[in-house]
Design an enzyme around this catalytic site. Sequence first.
Site, PDB file in Angstrom:
ATOM      1  N   VAL A  61      13.659   5.928   5.864  1.00 39.26           N
ATOM      2  CA  VAL A  61      13.893   4.247   5.582  1.00 39.26           C
ATOM      3  C   VAL A  61      12.505   3.738   5.508  1.00 39.26           C
ATOM      4  O   VAL A  61      11.704   3.709   6.527  1.00 39.26           O
ATOM      5  CB  VAL A  61      14.870   3.771   6.464  1.00 39.26           C
ATOM      6  CG1 VAL A  61      14.893   2.336   6.222  1.00 39.26           C
ATOM      7  CG2 VAL A  61      16.253   4.586   6.338  1.00 39.26           C
ATOM      8  N   ALA A 106       8.777   1.603   8.910  1.00 40.28           N
ATOM      9  CA  ALA A 106       9.409   2.845   8.290  1.00 40.28           C
ATOM     10  C   ALA A 106       9.883   3.713   9.572  1.00 40.28           C
ATOM     11  O   ALA A 106       9.416   3.462  10.715  1.00 40.28           O
ATOM     12  CB  ALA A 106       8.700   3.601   7.359  1.00 40.28           C
ATOM     13  N   LYS A 107      11.029   4.523   9.324  1.00 38.80           N
ATOM     14  CA  LYS A 107      11.334   5.638  10.262  1.00 38.80           C
ATOM     15  C   LYS A 107      12.060   6.482   9.507  1.00 38.80           C
ATOM     16  O   LYS A 107      12.272   6.503   8.399  1.00 38.80           O
ATOM     17  CB  LYS A 107      12.437   5.143  11.233  1.00 38.80           C
ATOM     18  CG  LYS A 107      12.301   5.621  12.671  1.00 38.80           C
ATOM     19  CD  LYS A 107      11.017   5.088  13.427  1.00 38.80           C
ATOM     20  CE  LYS A 107      11.005   5.581  14.815  1.00 38.80           C
ATOM     21  NZ  LYS A 107       9.831   4.794  15.589  1.00 38.80           N
ATOM     22  N   GLY A 108      12.056   7.714  10.024  1.00 40.02           N
ATOM     23  CA  GLY A 108      12.688   9.031   9.492  1.00 40.02           C
ATOM     24  C   GLY A 108      13.016   9.939  10.390  1.00 40.02           C
ATOM     25  O   GLY A 108      12.905   9.818  11.623  1.00 40.02           O
TER      26      GLY A 108
END
Length: 418
Positions: A61, A106-108
């Site tokens: 994201v 962001a992160k994932g």
Amino acid sequence: MTIYTGPVFDMARTQFQRIADHLDIPADERDRLLYPKRAVTVSCPIHRDDGRTEVFEGYRVQHHLTLGPTKGGTRFSPALDIGEVAALAVWMSWKCALAGLPYGGAKGGVAVDPRALSLRELEALSRRYMQEMIPFVGAHTDVMAPDMGTNEQVMAWFMDTYSMHRGHTVTEIVTGKPVACGGTLGRREATGNGVVYLIARAMERLGVPLAGTTAIVQGFGNVGSVTAQALMARGVKVIGVSDHTACYFDRHGLDVPALLRHAEARGALAGFSSELAADPATLLTQPCDILVPAALERVIGGQMAAQLQCRVLAEAANGPTTPDADLVLEQRPEIFVIPDILCNAGGVIVSYFEWVQDLQQFFWDADEVNTKLNAVLERAFQAVMDRAAQRRVAHRTAAMAIGVAKVRDAKAKRGLFP
Ligand code: NAD
């Protein structure tokens, strides 16, 4: 209702709405600030060691692109879902803005228990995840880093996979890599060292000498173990620690180096001692000077907040304290809260330094990294203290308001395209 709806994103949204009220942000501007710009879900098939093919779901994201590329960690965790990833991306945005970094959040991650994979399977999954992400990431688009369940080795596999695809080495595609392949000195310890720098500043403001105080640390991974070690080096007695396998408590102080050796050899704290075993459910409410949640989100709810017996709550984890707990803590000014987006910012600050060094192909020594880290943390800490005092608001409100206002200001100045 959105695809992000769930307990963790709901928490990020509640926090944001409170800040938006505090900043008087008109209703029609709020969704643009809160909702992620992009969210990607990918299927990552790998061969298991027993010959089966198994597919794992992966996410990334990217919250906003207003200030530069997005930046954020990669979490390998069994119950991960898109809502948790989105919440972590949103928090990253406010964190980067508070620290003055030219990034959106962001992160994932992948919904997987990394401990249930062999090393070969972990490598296959890490490479496949990065392979699936290649169309969506880039050194000037979105830069990954480690988070729960991933580490330097996983970042090295990410960097290698991306580089093989491009046909040349692209170290700046991820941060938190080993120093041997473009990482920076000080990154592995950066989050924990930053936590302890801020704890020391909080204690100074309370007029309490740090040496001789007591601490409890929940989580004994990268952040928790480095924090425990750095606290001990400053003369703090670490009286409680836990991880997902065990919990230990000793009012006279635990042997942190022995715990570190044990965790390194066995991969977790389980089996360290039967005499010192304690109940993890009551660890955070034991009396101590410094309480450091350094594992999961939402571990301190309203009821627990009322029972805390610490002077400093240093939120090393992302999102450990729920909005309900915030309301309780606002009525407990005797507890000095170092909010997560400030407390654990050391990680992304040194990730930023790593990215800058990789882009310039010019590397700094450890002193330079640590001096610059402390300077950025100090600026952010002062800004939060000043705003909290001037507006008479909680530290979290002050920290988030600074972050949200910076992103909002940049969006307003850039305008709405087309
Ligand atoms: P990690 O995977 O290295 O360690 C996580 C630790 O939490 C492990 O010791 C695990 O056993 C423990 N844990 C898991 N469930 C638990 C439970 N129910 N009770 C107690 N302990 C439990 O992860 P990390 O990188 O240390 O990240 C920890 C937290 O810090 C996360 O919230 C992460 O988002 C945040 N954070 C990490 C960084 C970083 O640089 N790694 C930076 C900023 C924030």
